[in-house]
Design an enzyme around this catalytic site. Structure first.
Site, PDB file in Angstrom:
ATOM      1  N   SER A 158       0.786  -1.231   0.000  1.00 17.30           N
ATOM      2  CA  SER A 158       0.000   0.000   0.000  1.00 17.30           C
ATOM      3  C   SER A 158       0.819   1.283   0.000  1.00 17.30           C
ATOM      4  O   SER A 158       0.346   2.308  -0.466  1.00 17.30           O
ATOM      5  CB  SER A 158      -0.972  -0.005   1.184  1.00 17.30           C
ATOM      6  OG  SER A 158      -0.291  -0.274   2.387  1.00 17.30           O
ATOM      7  N   HIS A 187      -5.482  -3.196  -2.712  1.00 13.41           N
ATOM      8  CA  HIS A 187      -5.172  -2.257  -3.799  1.00 13.41           C
ATOM      9  C   HIS A 187      -5.096  -2.911  -5.174  1.00 13.41           C
ATOM     10  O   HIS A 187      -4.983  -2.209  -6.178  1.00 13.41           O
ATOM     11  CB  HIS A 187      -3.847  -1.532  -3.512  1.00 13.41           C
ATOM     12  CG  HIS A 187      -3.890  -0.724  -2.258  1.00 13.41           C
ATOM     13  ND1 HIS A 187      -4.419   0.539  -2.201  1.00 13.41           N
ATOM     14  CD2 HIS A 187      -3.519  -1.030  -1.005  1.00 13.41           C
ATOM     15  CE1 HIS A 187      -4.339   0.993  -0.963  1.00 13.41           C
ATOM     16  NE2 HIS A 187      -3.801   0.054  -0.213  1.00 13.41           N
ATOM     17  N   LYS A 205     -12.022   0.863  -1.855  1.00  9.32           N
ATOM     18  CA  LYS A 205     -11.025   1.463  -2.754  1.00  9.32           C
ATOM     19  C   LYS A 205     -11.572   1.414  -4.178  1.00  9.32           C
ATOM     20  O   LYS A 205     -12.485   2.163  -4.484  1.00  9.32           O
ATOM     21  CB  LYS A 205      -9.686   0.776  -2.531  1.00  9.32           C
ATOM     22  CG  LYS A 205      -9.151   1.198  -1.156  1.00  9.32           C
ATOM     23  CD  LYS A 205      -8.023   0.400  -0.607  1.00  9.32           C
ATOM     24  CE  LYS A 205      -7.663   0.977   0.773  1.00  9.32           C
ATOM     25  NZ  LYS A 205      -6.970   0.013   1.626  1.00  9.32           N
TER      26      LYS A 205
HETATM   27  C1  PLP Z   1      -6.948  -0.007   3.120  1.00  9.76           C
HETATM   28  C2  PLP Z   1      -6.354  -1.322   3.468  1.00  9.76           C
HETATM   29  C3  PLP Z   1      -6.956  -2.161   4.409  1.00  9.76           C
HETATM   30  C4  PLP Z   1      -8.111  -1.704   5.245  1.00  9.76           C
HETATM   31  O1  PLP Z   1      -9.292  -1.720   4.529  1.00  9.76           O
HETATM   32  P1  PLP Z   1     -10.489  -0.814   5.076  1.00  9.76           P
HETATM   33  O2  PLP Z   1     -11.679  -1.374   4.399  1.00  9.76           O
HETATM   34  O3  PLP Z   1     -10.186   0.566   4.663  1.00  9.76           O
HETATM   35  O4  PLP Z   1     -10.526  -0.999   6.552  1.00  9.76           O
HETATM   36  C5  PLP Z   1      -6.432  -3.412   4.598  1.00  9.76           C
HETATM   37  N1  PLP Z   1      -5.333  -3.820   3.933  1.00  9.76           N
HETATM   38  C6  PLP Z   1      -4.709  -3.026   3.057  1.00  9.76           C
HETATM   39  C7  PLP Z   1      -3.498  -3.525   2.344  1.00  9.76           C
HETATM   40  C8  PLP Z   1      -5.186  -1.745   2.814  1.00  9.76           C
HETATM   41  O5  PLP Z   1      -4.544  -0.945   1.980  1.00  9.76           O
END
Ligand code: PLP
Length: 391
Positions: free
Chosen positions: A178, A206, A238
Site C-alpha cells: 500500500s 489495492h 477502494k
Molecule cells: C486499506 C487497506 C486495508 C483496510 O481496509 P479498510 O476497508 O479501509 O478498513 C487493509 N489492507 C490493506 C493492504 C489496505 O490498503
C-alpha cells in the site's frame, strides 16, 4: 490526573513533523475536490476507478435504502444478514472464482477476524515486512508465533518456515503493497508456502479492481488458483467505490470464520443499502474495462513524465506511485508547497513507513484527465526540482 504528559507528547510529535491533522473534505471524491474551503486537484484517494461518486452507485444506495432501510440493525448471526448482503457475497464468490465469500464491515476487521479465527499460540504466522497494519495487528492479537520476512523474499521466508514446528503455518502478504505500490512476488512466495504446507493469505486491497482479468486482482494476475492462495481478502472501499471487505475461500474456511471471527460476530452488519450499492460498484468494476485501460495509460504517462524530469520514482506498476523523499519534515514541506499550487498529495511519514523513508504518495484514478496529470507533473517539477519560488 491531568493530561500534561499527553500534551508534551503531542508537542514532541509536532516538533518532529510527525503530527497528523485531518482535512475537511467538502465535496465528493473526484479529481477536483474542495478541501477546507479551497478547490484543489487531488492525487491521494484510493478511488482508483472513479466509482465512489458514480451516479449508478448512488442510485443503488438510494434504492437499497428504500428497500432495506439504512441500518443493518443487528449482527449477521442475529437478524442483520439481509438479502442484499447475501447476494453480494454470492457475487463476490463468483467473481473471485471461489466457493464462498464472507462480508466484513471493513478491511481492517476482515484481516483481524480471519487471522484470529484461524490461529492461536500453537501456530505460526509469517508476514512480509511491509504488510498493512491490520495484518500485523491480526497476527499479534492471534497469539501465534509472529515472524516478519524480508520484503518479497521467498528465500528468507523459506528459512523461517523450515525452522518452524508450528501446528498451522500461515503466510500473509499484501497483493499490492500500500505504501510502495509494488506487487507481491506471489509465484515464489506461494511455491515456498506450499513446500512447507503453509496456508497462503493475500490481502488485495489495492489490486482488487485494478489488475487481473476484469479486475480480479493480483492473484488472478499471476494465474494462481485457490489451491495456491487459500485465503483471498479484498476491500470494497477502494476501487469498488463503497465500503466494506470480504474474505473468499473454501466452504470450510468460510464456515470457520462465521463460527469464530470475532470482528464478524460481535458487530452490526454493514448498512444493507451500502451492500446494494456495492453490488452495482462490483458490476461496473467488472464490466468497465476502459477504466483499467485509462488507469494504465495514466500510470505510463506519469512515469514517463517523471523519468524525463529525473524525479525519484519507485518501481511500481500500479496506481500507487510514491516518490521517496526521506525526511518527514522535507516531505511535509513539499506537500505544503504543492498545496500552495492547488495540488493535494499526502505526505506519508513514520510510523506508517520506516524512519527516514517519508514519501509523497501519489495515487492515480481513472477519473483523472491527461491535462490534470500534466498539471501535477508541472507542479512536481517546480516544487521538487527547485524551478519555482518555493525553493
Ligand atoms: C486499506 C487497506 C486495508 C483496510 O481496509 P479498510 O476497508 O479501509 O478498513 C487493509 N489492507 C490493506 C493492504 C489496505 O490498503
Amino acid at each position: 490526573m491531568s493530561f500534561d504528559q499527553l500534551h508534551a507528547e503531542l508537542q514532541a510529535r509536532k516538533a518532529q513533523s510527525l503530527y497528523r491533522q485531518r482535512r475537511i473534505l467538502q465535496s465528493p471524491q473526484a479529481p477536483e475536490v474542495m478541501v477546507d474551503g479551497q478547490a484543489c486537484l487531488a492525487f491521494c484517494s484510493n478511488d482508483y476507478l472513479g466509482l465512489a461518486n458514480h451516479p449508478q452507485v448512488i442510485a443503488a444506495l438510494k434504492e437499497g435504502a428504500d428497500r432495506y432501510g439504512v441500518g443493518g440493525g443487528a449482527s449477521h448471526l442475529v437478524n442483520g444478514h439481509s438479502q442484499a448482503h447475501h447476494a453480494l457475497e454470492e457475487e463476490l464468490a463468483d467473481f473471485t472464482g471461489r466457493p464462498r465469500a464472507l462480508l466484513f464491515s471493513t478491511g481492517y476487521m476482515a484481516n483481524m477476524g480471519a487471522i484470529t479465527a484461524l490461529l492461536d499460540k500453537r501456530d505460526g504466522i509469517f508476514q512480509d515486512r511491509l504488510n498493512h497494519a491490520s495484518l500485523l495487528d491480526g497476527g499479534l492479537l492471534s497469539g501465534a508465533r509472529f515472524q516478519r520476512f524480508l520484503h518479497n523474499d521467498a528465500d528468507n521466508l523459506n528459512t523461517r518456515l523450515q525452522r518452524s514446528e508450528a501446528r498451522r503455518k500461515l503466510v500473509v502478504c499484501d497483493g499490492v503493497f500500500s505504501m510502495d505500490g509494488d506487487l507481491a512476488e506471489l509465484p515464489s512466495l506461494c511455491a515456498t508456502a506450499a513446500e512447507h504446507r503453509a496456508w497462503m493469505m493475500v490481502d488485495d486491497a489495492h489490486g482488487f479492481g485494478c489488475i487481473g482479468t476484469q479486475g480480479r486482482g493480483t492473484v488472478d494476475h499471476f494465474s494462481l488458483s485457490s489451491d495456491q492462495v487459500q485465503l483471498l481478502v479484498g476491500t470494497l472501499g477502494k476501487a469498488c467505490g463503497t465500503s466494506g471487505a470480504f474474505v473468499a475461500g473454501s466452504d470450510d474456511l468460510i464456515e470457520t470464520l462465521i463460527q469464530h471471527a470475532r470482528t464478524y460476530i460481535y458487530t452490526t452488519s454493514m448498512s444493507p443499502a451500502v451492500a446494494s450499492a456495492t453490488r452495482v460498484g462490483l458490476k461496473l468494476l467488472q464490466q468497465d474495462e476502459w477504466r483499467r485501460d485509462k488507469l494504465q495509460h495514466l500510470i505510463q504517462r506519469f512515469r514517463q513524465g517523471c523519468q524525463q524530469l529525473g524525479l525519484p520514482l519507485m518501481p511500481s506498476p500500479t496506481p500507487i506511485q510514491p516518490m521517496m523523499v526521506g525526511a518527514a519534515d522535507h516531505a511535509m514541506a513539499i506537500s505544503a508547497a504543492l498545496e500552495a499550487q492547488g495540488i493535494y498529495i499526502g505526505a506519508i511519514r513514520p510510523p506508517t513507513v520506516p524512519k527516514g523513508a517519508a514519501r509523497l504518495r501519489v495515487t492515480l484514478s481513472a477519473s483523472h484527465t491527461d491535462a490534470q496529470l500534466d498539471r501535477l507533473l508541472d507542479a512536481l517539477e517546480d516544487v521538487m526540482l527547485g524551478k519555482g519560488r518555493h525553493n
